[in-house]
Design an enzyme around this catalytic site. Structure first.
Site, mmCIF file in Angstrom:
data_model
loop_
_atom_site.group_PDB
_atom_site.id
_atom_site.type_symbol
_atom_site.label_atom_id
_atom_site.label_comp_id
_atom_site.label_asym_id
_atom_site.label_seq_id
_atom_site.Cartn_x
_atom_site.Cartn_y
_atom_site.Cartn_z
ATOM 1 C CE LYS A 115 -31.376 11.592 -9.489
ATOM 2 N NZ LYS A 115 -31.169 10.156 -9.318
ATOM 3 C CG ASN A 116 -37.678 15.955 -11.528
ATOM 4 O OD1 ASN A 116 -37.522 14.948 -10.845
ATOM 5 N ND2 ASN A 116 -38.408 16.982 -11.110
#
Length: 392
Positions: free
Chosen positions: A186-187
């Site tokens: 994920k970011n």
């Protein structure tokens, strides 16, 4: 040149010393479960999103399950959502005894088609769960308006969209509750599993805090009292150590879960959250380069509404000749990913719901044409230029 779809080693190397200091600090403290580091991250995350409460959990899927249960979703309830997303979205609804009711998506943004929501509402509908897919926010004003009209709850599946904005407002602050994932890709990712429930609703927060830890202890008693309209003094265990011994954990008030963000992951996330806006900005820069370079090809580039600030968890293209394109890129050393090859309404585990091919034509169309190329912030100019040249 070999370019991965995401380069976690490059991200680690950019923060190696800070991450070592943070993780070794937890190891030397021997406070591994909950504690100050986790509380500090919850506070930082709530402030970042702009909400009153942030409740950390073991992963994004647990977050969705616990949030739904805390909102009162249960056996026989229907929750409207999208079939073009990761399985956990619908799985969480099923896990609490509910039924996912699928609504097709827009062909350009991949988000739930708000014009098709109302026709799916029945007397059993209790909530709408939009997914901010690939880091672009769904049409939340329209969704909230429909929810208000029909007295429904709204829970944002924001697992792919940390840092995104909608009409200037932060993703995660737009519904009754929202859930984020900290899966490593994920970011904002940790070094394992992790998740977060956020809400401005005090009652949802109290119940979620109880459910994440076996319905026990101080939060368990608070939730029990809330759900049963009881007013009494709540027991507290001042200075208890959740890693070693907390006497209140043996008093259980609700049937809950064991879903905690451990302190090492929180320490890592406390370092990384300071970088998330810069990382997301770099993702947007790379996406803009791709958009300009590929606009004259036969590929369909992502579309962003002018009131949305996306964070490009994935940069997803559409091609009528996907398999041929993927094979050429693989030969050139450029990694890709297919998101999502089977829409949820056609997954075998949901055969009992009675959906068939043709029921969600846009999602089915996209499942045969979409693919992601690298967009992570550590990409160099040479790598981006190489990817573009090989696509062309």
């Amino acid at each position: 040149m070999n370019i991965p779809l995401i380069d976690l080693k490059a991200q680690y190397e950019s923060l190696a010393e800070e991450l070592k200091e943070a993780t070794f600090g937890i190891l030397s403290s021997a406070n591994y479960i909950m504690g100050k580091t986790v509380i500090d991250f919850e506070k930082a995350f709530a402030e970042y999103v702009g909400v009153k409460h942030a409740i950390s959990v073991g992963n994004g899927t647990d977050g969705l399950v616990i949030a739904l249960k805390a909102m009162g979703i249960g056996e026989g309830d229907e929750v409207i959502t999208t079939p073009f997303t990761f399985f956990a979205t619908a799985e969480a609804i099923s896990a609490v005894g509910g039924t996912p009711i699928f609504v097709d998506v827009y062909k350009d943004t991949f988000n739930i088609d708000v014009t098709k929501i109302e026709e799916k509402i029945t007397s059993k509908t209790k909530a709408i769960m939009p997914v901010h897919i690939f880091g672009q926010c769904a049409d939340m004003d329209e969704i909230n308006e429909i929810a208000k009209k029909h007295n429904l709850l709204v829970i944002e599946d924001a697992c792919q969209a940390i840092g995104g904005k909608y009409k200037g407002r932060n993703v995660g602050s737009l519904g009754d509750a929202a859930v984020f994932s900290f899966f490593p890709t994920k970011n904002l990712g940790c070094a394992g599993d992790g998740g977060m429930i956020v809400t401005n609703n005090d009652d949802i927060a109290i119940i979620a805090k109880a459910l994440k830890a076996h319905g026990s202890g101080e939060n368990g008693q608070k939730a029990y009292n809330l759900l049963n309209n009881i007013e009494e003094e709540v027991q507290k265990a001042e200075g208890a150590n959740d890693t070693v011994y907390n006497p209140l954990k043996y008093y259980n008030y609700l049937i809950g879960y064991n879903s905690r963000l451990d302190a090492i992951q929180a320490a890592i996330l406390n370092v990384k959250i300071k970088e998330i806006d810069n990382w997301n900005a770099k993702r947007r820069e790379v996406a803009e380069i791709y958009n300009e370079a590929l606009k004259d090809t036969d590929l369909v580039t992502p579309v962003t509404r002018d009131y949305v600030e996306p964070v490009y968890h994935m940069y997803v293209l559409q091609s009528e000749n996907r398999e041929a394109v993927l094979e050429k890129l693989k030969t050139a050393g450029v990694s890709t990913g297919v998101y999502y090859p089977v829409p949820l309404h056609l997954q075998k585990c949901y055969k009992n719901l009675g959906y068939k091919e043709g029921d969600m034509p846009v999602s089915e169309y996209l499942s045969h044409r979409t693919f992601a190329i690298p967009v992570y912030p550590e990409l160099t100019k040479d790598q981006v230029d190489y990817i573009i040249s090989k696509i062309k």
